[in-house]
Each structure stands twice: as C-alpha cells, then as structure tokens.
Design a protein around this motif. Structure first.
Motif, PDB file in Angstrom:
ATOM      1  N   LYS A  18      -2.605  10.092  -1.180  1.00  0.00           N
ATOM      2  CA  LYS A  18      -2.097   9.536  -2.435  1.00  0.00           C
ATOM      3  C   LYS A  18      -2.447  10.465  -3.608  1.00  0.00           C
ATOM      4  N   MET A  19      -3.703  10.938  -3.584  1.00  0.00           N
ATOM      5  CA  MET A  19      -4.138  11.820  -4.682  1.00  0.00           C
ATOM      6  C   MET A  19      -3.400  13.159  -4.618  1.00  0.00           C
ATOM      7  N   LEU A  20      -3.088  13.600  -3.389  1.00  0.00           N
ATOM      8  CA  LEU A  20      -2.319  14.847  -3.240  1.00  0.00           C
ATOM      9  C   LEU A  20      -0.918  14.664  -3.822  1.00  0.00           C
ATOM     10  N   PHE A  21      -0.308  13.511  -3.539  1.00  0.00           N
ATOM     11  CA  PHE A  21       1.019  13.201  -4.100  1.00  0.00           C
ATOM     12  C   PHE A  21       0.952  13.225  -5.625  1.00  0.00           C
ATOM     13  N   ILE A  79       0.835  -1.215   0.000  1.00  0.00           N
ATOM     14  CA  ILE A  79       0.000   0.000   0.000  1.00  0.00           C
ATOM     15  C   ILE A  79       0.870   1.265   0.000  1.00  0.00           C
ATOM     16  N   GLU A  80       2.021   1.218   0.666  1.00  0.00           N
ATOM     17  CA  GLU A  80       2.917   2.390   0.675  1.00  0.00           C
ATOM     18  C   GLU A  80       3.494   2.629  -0.726  1.00  0.00           C
ATOM     19  N   HIS A  81       3.841   1.544  -1.381  1.00  0.00           N
ATOM     20  CA  HIS A  81       4.428   1.676  -2.724  1.00  0.00           C
ATOM     21  C   HIS A  81       3.379   2.098  -3.756  1.00  0.00           C
ATOM     22  N   GLU A  82       2.109   1.831  -3.426  1.00  0.00           N
ATOM     23  CA  GLU A  82       1.028   2.244  -4.332  1.00  0.00           C
ATOM     24  C   GLU A  82       0.919   3.770  -4.416  1.00  0.00           C
ATOM     25  N   TYR A  83       1.407   4.457  -3.363  1.00  0.00           N
ATOM     26  CA  TYR A  83       1.383   5.921  -3.342  1.00  0.00           C
ATOM     27  C   TYR A  83       2.186   6.514  -4.506  1.00  0.00           C
ATOM     28  N   PHE A  84       3.050   5.691  -5.105  1.00  0.00           N
ATOM     29  CA  PHE A  84       3.930   6.200  -6.167  1.00  0.00           C
ATOM     30  C   PHE A  84       3.423   5.827  -7.560  1.00  0.00           C
ATOM     31  N   GLU A 111       9.255   3.904   1.628  1.00  0.00           N
ATOM     32  CA  GLU A 111       8.370   3.820   2.805  1.00  0.00           C
ATOM     33  C   GLU A 111       8.011   5.187   3.388  1.00  0.00           C
ATOM     34  N   ILE A 112       8.329   6.268   2.689  1.00  0.00           N
ATOM     35  CA  ILE A 112       8.036   7.608   3.236  1.00  0.00           C
ATOM     36  C   ILE A 112       6.530   7.793   3.545  1.00  0.00           C
ATOM     37  N   ILE A 118       4.773   9.382   6.903  1.00  0.00           N
ATOM     38  CA  ILE A 118       3.953  10.598   6.870  1.00  0.00           C
ATOM     39  C   ILE A 118       2.548  10.337   7.426  1.00  0.00           C
ATOM     40  N   ALA A 119       2.043   9.114   7.194  1.00  0.00           N
ATOM     41  CA  ALA A 119       0.638   8.787   7.530  1.00  0.00           C
ATOM     42  C   ALA A 119       0.202   9.236   8.934  1.00  0.00           C
TER      43      ALA A 119
END
Lengths: 47, 297
Positions: free
Chosen positions: B199-202, B50-55, B144-145, B149-150
């Motif tokens: 995620k959308m903000l990123f 899930i963390e890697h999905e942020y990218f 893993e950033i 941050i979460a």
C-alpha cells in the motif's frame, strides 16, 4: 453524425444538451433506485 | 491599440454565459459527490474494504487533479469544440456502469465518464490537455487489482521477514524466521501482504508521479528513472525498518507501542516521513546537473 461532432455552435450546443440529457437520465434512475431501496449502497459492503 | 478594460469575475455572468457547462458540472457533482464522499470517508475511517483502502492516495491525488483541471480551464475554453464519437460512447458506458449493481463498476464509471466528457466535448485535444488529471483520477479509483497482486508479493514478504529477523538477531534477540513468520520470545509476527508495504509503495509511486509532474522532472528521462528506482528502494528499506520495529515491540511485550505503530497514529507519522523523504529525493535530483547540460559545449 459528422454534423454533430463538428465545430459549429449548433453542434457544440447539441452535444452539451445531449450530455445533460444522459446525465439527467442517470440521476433520475439513481434517485428512483434510492427511493425504492434498490440503491447499491443500501446493502452493506464487504469490509 | 486601445485596450479594453477587463471586467471583474462575476459568478452571475459566468453562469449566464456558460449555463449548459454549469448544468453539466452540477449534474456530475450530484452524481459523483456521494461516491467521492464514500471513498474519502472509507479511506479516513478505514470503513472501506481492505483492497479499496490501497487507493487512499486519492485523498491527495483527487484534490490535486481537480486543481490541475481548474488551472487549465482557460486552455480548455480556448480549444476548438470538435467532438469525438468515442467520447459519447464512453459517456453512455460510464452512465451504464454507474447504474450497475456492482461497486467496482460504479467506481470505474468515474474516470470513464470524465474521459468521455473530455472526448465528447473537445475531442482528442481535450483528452490530451487533461490527460494527467484523468490519470490521477483513474489511479485513485478503488478496484480489486491489489487482491490480484497480493499473491505475488510472497517473495517480498519472505525477504522482509528475513532481513527484519537478521536485524533483530544482530540486536541480540532470540529470533526464528520461517517463511513470512518471525518468532520472537514465543510470539509470532506475520509479514502479511499488507505489511509488505504494498500500500505504501502504491502511495509512494503515486506521490512520486505527482512530484514528477509538479517539478517538471518528467522532462528529464534519466532523473525520472533514478527517482522511481529511489522511491522503490526507499519504500522497501523503510518497510524493513517498520517491520523490525513492530516485531521488536510485539516480541518484547510492548503491546501499546505495537498498537500505536501498527494501527495508531504512529503509522501515519511513518507514512508522512516516507512521503517527506520523497520530496527531499526529488529536490536533490532536481539540483543535479542534467546530462544535456553536462554534454553542452
């Protein structure tokens, strides 16, 4: 070292060859890890 | 002056003249091709952590970085071949990380190796030329950033839960908000960090960066600041609307609609609309006269 980093055709060629050697070593180790089953992707990743 | 006729592009001639460069590119593709496929597959099928999905913004950013590097190839070739020792160190570091047993270190080896290659082969001028494509690759490299941050998104989660609850209350629904939980008709919706729109903000900030570069808006500092403030505001407002709609669907028992909007293609439509609104925003800002033009006599 300065000779290797200079702009001469020899230095350029040497740096390119050194790059090929480094990348090839990494590739050979990676392939051997894959063959011997020590490849990192062989283990399930946390999801 | 006699003009020499330009020879048409030939792959055979290119490979002959640039055999070592082609070999380096081929080795890089062999080394990192599987990793890039792993990322893209993970982002598309959500099989990555899930963390890697942020990218997942890398799906648009990595091809764009490749395109930018390709169109800069003539400038790259014209640069003097003056190497930098740090480039060699970075290259070896990148390879050591690549061979490490940790997934995050393997991921990070990509931007480190690419930066090392630029520095090793063309020195600081090479890095300067390729700085934006390298930045795009670096910011699309899964790490893993987001996990770190979460915990700090709790105030944002509470704010979104409060506003979504208020909007639903205005619509005449029986709503109770506690911290990050919204209770509607005895059903609970949790505004989790992922739901807080991080995620959308990123993705929006990343796409905004690409648009700023593409439209050359970066040359006007005031507009860049306005654009990024606008991105953050749009992202937060859109996410409040999203959570309100999701709570409405869940609270009123519309489970199919909830699933469609939460994990189905409804979420993709929402993301596409938000990114589309960024294009409108940058276009509107681009049309505004710049402060320099205003002050000109």
């Amino acid at each position: 070292m300065n000779k290797l980093l200079a702009e001469s055709p020899w230095a350029r060629r040497s740096r390119l060859l050194a790059t090929i050697v480094v990348l090839t070593i990494a590739m050979v180790i990676s392939v051997s890890n894959y063959v011997t089953g020590n490849w990192v992707w062989a283990t399930p990743q946390p999801s | 002056m006699i003009e020499t006729p330009q020879k048409p592009f030939s792959i055979h001639r290119f490979a002959q003249h640039h055999a070592t460069e082609v070999a380096i590119a081929a080795l890089a593709v062999i080394l990192y091709g599987p990793l890039l496929i792993h990322w893209c597959d993970g982002w598309l099928t959500k099989s990555i952590s899930i963390e890697h999905e942020y990218f997942s913004h890398g799906l648009i950013g990595l091809p764009f970085a490749g395109y930018l590097a390709w169109i800069k190839r003539n400038k790259w070739q014209a640069l003097p071949s003056h190497g930098h020792l740090v480039g060699g160190v970075l290259l070896i570091t990148g390879m050591l990380l690549y061979l490490s047993p940790m997934v995050d270190l393997i991921n990070l080896s990509l931007p480190i190796t690419l930066t090392g290659l630029c520095l090793w082969l063309k020195g600081l001028k090479g890095v300067k030329l390729m700085v934006f494509p390298l930045l795009l690759v670096f910011l699309a490299t899964p790490n893993e950033i987001p996990y770190l941050i979460a915990p700090y998104t709790l105030p944002l989660q509470k704010f979104i839960a409060g506003v979504a609850g208020f909007l639903l209350w205005q619509m005449g629904m029986d709503v109770t908000v506690e911290q990050i939980y919204i209770y509607v008709n005895d059903r609970i919706v949790e505004v989790a960090p992922y739901c807080a729109g991080l995620k959308m903000l990123f993705t929006s900030l990343y796409a905004g960066m690409m648009l700023t570069y593409w439209t050359e808006l970066w040359k006007q500092r005031e507009k860049v600041v306005a654009f990024f403030v606008g991105i953050i505001a749009l992202s937060v407002i859109a996410n409040i609307m999203r959570n309100t709609v999701l709570t409405f669907f869940h609270g009123t028992g519309r489970d199919a609609a909830f699933a469609w909007f939460h994990e189905g293609w409804g979420g993709d439509v929402y993301s596409a609309l938000l990114l589309g609104s960024l294009i409108i925003l940058v276009h509107q800002l681009d049309r505004l006269p710049s402060p320099q033009q205003d002050s000109a006599p």
